[in-house]
Scaffold this motif. Structure first.
Motif, mmCIF file in Angstrom:
data_model
loop_
_atom_site.group_PDB
_atom_site.id
_atom_site.type_symbol
_atom_site.label_atom_id
_atom_site.label_comp_id
_atom_site.label_asym_id
_atom_site.label_seq_id
_atom_site.Cartn_x
_atom_site.Cartn_y
_atom_site.Cartn_z
ATOM 1 N N UNK A 137 0.696 -1.026 -0.064
ATOM 2 C CA UNK A 137 0.061 0.126 0.270
ATOM 3 C C UNK A 137 1.056 1.444 -0.011
ATOM 4 N N UNK A 138 2.244 1.335 0.952
ATOM 5 C CA UNK A 138 2.433 1.985 0.637
ATOM 6 C C UNK A 138 3.517 2.789 -0.861
ATOM 7 N N UNK A 139 4.055 2.003 -1.490
ATOM 8 C CA UNK A 139 4.263 2.083 -3.078
ATOM 9 C C UNK A 139 3.664 1.813 -3.667
ATOM 10 N N UNK A 140 2.006 1.771 -3.364
ATOM 11 C CA UNK A 140 0.986 2.058 -4.547
ATOM 12 C C UNK A 140 0.610 3.659 -3.980
ATOM 13 N N UNK A 141 0.443 4.314 -2.856
ATOM 14 C CA UNK A 141 0.578 5.474 -2.293
ATOM 15 C C UNK A 141 2.239 6.666 -2.592
ATOM 16 N N UNK A 142 3.061 5.864 -2.936
ATOM 17 C CA UNK A 142 4.443 7.121 -3.711
ATOM 18 C C UNK A 142 5.022 6.680 -4.800
ATOM 19 N N UNK A 143 3.776 6.199 -5.745
ATOM 20 C CA UNK A 143 4.041 5.839 -7.263
ATOM 21 C C UNK A 143 2.986 6.618 -7.646
ATOM 22 N N UNK A 144 2.953 7.988 -7.319
ATOM 23 C CA UNK A 144 2.205 8.773 -7.777
ATOM 24 C C UNK A 144 3.370 10.436 -8.791
ATOM 25 N N UNK A 145 2.244 9.858 -9.880
ATOM 26 C CA UNK A 145 2.511 11.693 -10.555
ATOM 27 C C UNK A 145 2.718 12.702 -9.857
ATOM 28 N N UNK A 146 4.322 12.813 -10.080
ATOM 29 C CA UNK A 146 4.740 14.206 -8.879
ATOM 30 C C UNK A 146 5.500 14.422 -10.110
ATOM 31 N N UNK A 244 -5.337 12.583 2.423
ATOM 32 C CA UNK A 244 -7.191 11.476 2.516
ATOM 33 C C UNK A 244 -7.106 11.987 1.278
ATOM 34 N N UNK A 245 -6.328 13.196 0.327
ATOM 35 C CA UNK A 245 -7.096 12.939 -0.822
ATOM 36 C C UNK A 245 -6.114 12.332 -2.045
ATOM 37 N N UNK A 246 -4.785 12.123 -1.651
ATOM 38 C CA UNK A 246 -3.851 11.386 -2.109
ATOM 39 C C UNK A 246 -4.387 10.066 -2.235
ATOM 40 N N UNK A 247 -4.531 9.891 -0.494
ATOM 41 C CA UNK A 247 -4.792 7.970 -0.214
ATOM 42 C C UNK A 247 -6.128 7.242 -1.750
ATOM 43 N N UNK A 248 -7.599 8.841 -1.556
ATOM 44 C CA UNK A 248 -8.295 8.145 -2.477
ATOM 45 C C UNK A 248 -7.651 7.504 -4.082
ATOM 46 N N UNK A 249 -7.198 9.293 -4.135
ATOM 47 C CA UNK A 249 -6.410 9.385 -5.773
ATOM 48 C C UNK A 249 -5.512 8.567 -5.854
ATOM 49 N N UNK A 250 -4.842 7.314 -4.869
ATOM 50 C CA UNK A 250 -4.425 6.448 -5.154
ATOM 51 C C UNK A 250 -5.129 5.372 -5.136
ATOM 52 N N UNK A 251 -6.254 4.971 -4.926
ATOM 53 C CA UNK A 251 -7.064 3.877 -4.316
ATOM 54 C C UNK A 251 -6.429 2.511 -3.443
ATOM 55 N N UNK A 252 -5.766 3.069 -2.191
ATOM 56 C CA UNK A 252 -6.144 2.804 -1.124
ATOM 57 C C UNK A 252 -7.676 1.898 -0.780
ATOM 58 N N UNK A 253 -6.416 1.252 0.674
ATOM 59 C CA UNK A 253 -8.134 0.310 0.519
ATOM 60 C C UNK A 253 -8.812 1.300 2.241
#
Length: 323
Positions: A137-146, A244-253
């Protein structure tokens, strides 16, 4: 017996004007003591102020005008009334922790003879295990377009929260002078004003360097490490909203908040190293008992794997076929 008035659901941080004048100076001196000598967080100071406001607003109605008039029976009545008003065990414990500290202060500094809260026994607070976050989940979160200022800032902030296990207040309180990217560490002021030096991972260092490049382009700059697009220090509330916004956009559980990254840091590090003392130091816990909660988290993870994998872990229902 002196009966307490009905407790209001909402109190302000200021003492009621109906309070006796003799009560207010002691509270003001106590709050200053918490700020200057004990150096407690603003959140704790406000919490103590709220609970003392409840007490001070009710005392004059019962004919009490000095702190020395308080007795154990009156304090017990306050506890019962709070429980009847629907306060949880955690809220009651917080209230009487504030009162106990206040009366200890009066004993030491202002000549009070007895602490009326000293012998009060309250229901034990249920210890809830923090909700962690899995490595994937951390990997999924931090694999964001920045690629813009705000996303680079948020990526650097989240990398820092996870790689150093910072509290939210510690992260927003950082200045650019706290960082030493050459040696790869950050100096953090934790609870009670205690300083600790923490190592940074290579990925966090990379994103902090990127953020500092973007930060240098802002029109106004103070010392705060994390700032808004206008150059103002980033608030704790703004961090909570952004994560909270990043959690939603990265589709965390499940919903993301800053403390989940701190929990993830502790759980993952303890699981890999087994070094409870080292994790205690890195988290800035004064007591080892605060860190030991992560050993329960690890056991829960092991138990879930056992239940899912072992052929005799799950108790099967007996067969109804007796033929």
């Amino acid at each position: 017996m002196r009966y307490l008035p009905k407790e209001t659901a909402k109190t302000t941080l200021e003492i009621s004007t109906d309070s006796a004048e003799g009560l207010e100076p002691s509270i003001a001196r106590f709050l200053n003591y918490l700020k200057v000598e004990r150096r407690l967080s603003p959140h704790t100071q406000q919490s103590y102020s709220r609970h003392l406001a409840v007490l001070a607003s009710q005392m004059p109605i019962c004919g009490l005008v000095t702190w020395t008039q308080l007795d154990e029976a009156w304090v017990r009545q306050l506890a019962v009334k709070g429980k009847l008003a629907g306060l949880s065990a955690a809220s009651l414990r917080q209230r009487f922790s504030a009162l106990r500290s206040f009366f200890n202060y009066l004993l030491q500094r202002e000549g009070m003879k007895v602490n009326p809260v000293k012998r009060l026994t309250l229901p034990r607070k249920a210890r809830l295990l923090p909700k962690g976050i899995e490595v994937d989940e951390v990997q999924k979160l931090l694999n964001l377009e920045a690629s813009d200022l705000l996303s680079v800032r948020d990526r650097a902030l989240m990398e820092l929260l996870y790689t150093a296990g910072l509290r939210l207040a510690e992260a927003v309180g950082l200045t650019i002078h706290c960082l030493n990217l050459e040696s790869g560490d950050v100096r953090v002021v934790g609870k009670g004003g205690k300083m600790r030096q923490l190592p940074l991972g290579s990925v966090a260092i990379e994103w902090l360097q990127r953020w500092l490049q973007w930060r240098a382009t802002l029109p106004r700059q103070g010392d705060a490490l994390f700032v808004t697009a206008q150059g103002r220090p980033l608030s704790a509330r703004a961090v909570q909203k952004r994560l909270a916004q990043w959690g939603r956009s990265q589709q965390l559980s499940s919903p993301l908040h800053p403390h989940r990254l701190r929990h993830g840091f502790a759980t993952h590090l303890l699981g890999a190293s087994g070094d409870l003392r080292a994790v205690q130091e890195l988290l800035g816990h004064a007591s080892l008992s605060s860190t030991q909660i992560y050993t329960h988290l690890n056991f829960q993870q092991l138990a879930s794997v056992y239940d899912a994998s072992h052929p005799r872990a799950q108790r099967r229902k007996p067969s109804l076929d007796r033929s």
